[in-house]
Design an enzyme around this catalytic site. Sequence first.
Site, PDB file in Angstrom:
ATOM      1  N   LYS A 175       0.894  -1.382   0.062  1.00 28.14           N
ATOM      2  CA  LYS A 175      -0.059  -0.098  -0.052  1.00 28.14           C
ATOM      3  C   LYS A 175       0.894   1.299   0.118  1.00 28.14           C
ATOM      4  O   LYS A 175       1.408   1.673   1.142  1.00 28.14           O
ATOM      5  CB  LYS A 175      -0.909  -0.029   1.252  1.00 28.14           C
ATOM      6  CG  LYS A 175      -1.998   1.054   1.112  1.00 28.14           C
ATOM      7  CD  LYS A 175      -1.548   2.243   1.847  1.00 28.14           C
ATOM      8  CE  LYS A 175      -2.668   3.281   1.706  1.00 28.14           C
ATOM      9  NZ  LYS A 175      -2.167   4.831   2.177  1.00 28.14           N
ATOM     10  N   GLU A 249       8.730   1.300  11.690  1.00 29.00           N
ATOM     11  CA  GLU A 249       9.624   2.259  11.613  1.00 29.00           C
ATOM     12  C   GLU A 249       8.951   3.459  11.754  1.00 29.00           C
ATOM     13  O   GLU A 249       8.474   3.857  10.682  1.00 29.00           O
ATOM     14  CB  GLU A 249      10.376   1.886  10.209  1.00 29.00           C
ATOM     15  CG  GLU A 249      12.013   2.689  10.389  1.00 29.00           C
ATOM     16  CD  GLU A 249      11.877   4.106   9.935  1.00 29.00           C
ATOM     17  OE1 GLU A 249      11.957   5.017  11.080  1.00 29.00           O
ATOM     18  OE2 GLU A 249      12.153   4.327   8.969  1.00 29.00           O
ATOM     19  N   CYS A 283      12.662  10.745   8.846  1.00 28.96           N
ATOM     20  CA  CYS A 283      12.547  10.491  10.304  1.00 28.96           C
ATOM     21  C   CYS A 283      14.006  10.594  11.061  1.00 28.96           C
ATOM     22  O   CYS A 283      13.834  10.486  12.265  1.00 28.96           O
ATOM     23  CB  CYS A 283      12.059   8.973  10.398  1.00 28.96           C
ATOM     24  SG  CYS A 283      13.041   7.671   9.482  1.00 28.96           S
ATOM     25  N   GLU A 380       8.582  16.123  16.399  1.00 31.73           N
ATOM     26  CA  GLU A 380       9.337  15.819  15.271  1.00 31.73           C
ATOM     27  C   GLU A 380       8.288  17.034  14.245  1.00 31.73           C
ATOM     28  O   GLU A 380       7.182  16.784  14.199  1.00 31.73           O
ATOM     29  CB  GLU A 380       8.768  14.359  14.760  1.00 31.73           C
ATOM     30  CG  GLU A 380       9.512  14.150  13.511  1.00 31.73           C
ATOM     31  CD  GLU A 380       9.285  12.797  13.156  1.00 31.73           C
ATOM     32  OE1 GLU A 380      10.374  12.246  12.305  1.00 31.73           O
ATOM     33  OE2 GLU A 380       8.177  11.943  13.357  1.00 31.73           O
TER      34      GLU A 380
END
Length: 477
Positions: A175, A249, A283, A380
């Site tokens: 996906k 992750e 990330c 973040e």
Amino acid sequence: MTHAHYIDGHWVAGEGAELITVFDPSLGQPFAEFMASSTAQVDQAIAAARRALPAWRNISASERAAYLRGFAEQIEQRRESLIALQMQNNGKPHHEAVVDIDDAVSTFTYYAGLAEGLADQQRREVALSVPGFTSHTRLEPVGVVGLIVPWNFPLVTSAWKLAPALAAGCTVVLKPSEITPLIEQTYGHIAEALGLPAGVLNIVGGKAETGAALSNHPGINKLSFTGSNAVGGQVMRSSAAHCRPVTLELGGKSAIVVFDDCDLDQAVEWIVAGICWNAGQMCSATSRLLVQDNIADTLTERLKVALEKLRVGNPLTGEVDMGPLTSQAQWNKVNEYFAIARAEGLHCAAGGDVLPDLGWFVCPTLYTDVPLNSRLWSEEIFGPVLCSHRFSSEEQALSLANDSRFGLVATVISADLERAERVANTLEVGHVWINSIQAVFVETSWGGTKGSGIGRELGPWGLSAYQSVKHVTRCLG
């Protein structure tokens, strides 16, 4: 675009209710659209993968390796068109798009090599402490796996999952992100060109509904997800409900620790790369700069100059150092953090605003002496926004670096290699660079600790994530 989904060896039109619109972020304009897949089509894709599993898992590992080498060769043949698509849909500068294609090629090549060695790992004898028995090990594919990948490194993140899954003998439902779905469709075209058996690889595009249908489905045996912590939590709950393995992750708020014995010019290069590669949409972005007291002012001034010299613009119209943010939603998010910084009274040494271009551009930004209770220090941002804080001792630097709910990566810059190694050993992260850019090699692992995820990708650890261990024990009596 009509036929955007690849199910059971065929391209089909989406039957879902949502329209997927694909944008050029440098212009803020759409250039493709298609209908998302429906929940029923996700069911069809998983059913196809389950039908294909027995034959795929039972062909020789060397045959699977040949297909993987075919994927690497086909990506290489499509190099120029894939580079152009990364530049148009992600806004990546040309040199970054080239790295992405190289990464995908090397990933398939590497796992082809590991697949070729799988036969030698079967039936390994296990030494037993009790006489009268023998036991040996088998490594088997976990089964049908769902792969949900993000928009910041399309083709790359999917290669990190798809190559080891296929090498292990798993069948796959992929996906892609609705923001960058087009380049992921390349894998379906390659599967067609190679004659990959129908159902081994399926691609279903869509938004949250499609992802939920895949992650909640009882027909998959494992799910691997890369993305935000919020969605990762939902994926983990879905996997827990089915008691099945998951690889996550997730996010990061990584530190780059700069000691006063560094080469300042080289340090600036590594710091800028750590926050501005892919416009900070990583990330692993080293967005927390920890700098030793007595060089902080000098380093800040050099960083200000370096950031303001960066060429920011449309990669399709000229050579640039940094492109736009990939989506308007991300542009809005970064702009909100600029507003938070102003409300908090942070000192902005460079940037701190969006750019008045047609697309979704922001300034490379540096905030200095950021308080530890600032939202910009702990959250973040996923943009080219660097926050700095001073330290006086190695112990203080480590305390500050480890004071985070994330634990993905870190960088240490110091001429004292013994100290650098000591610091690296104490950092609570999954990967540390010493005096280096963020060089990621397919042979090394990728993944983090704490809130940055569960499990590892790349290297032999990436392959083992798609394998199940079986022991066969026999009584000799």
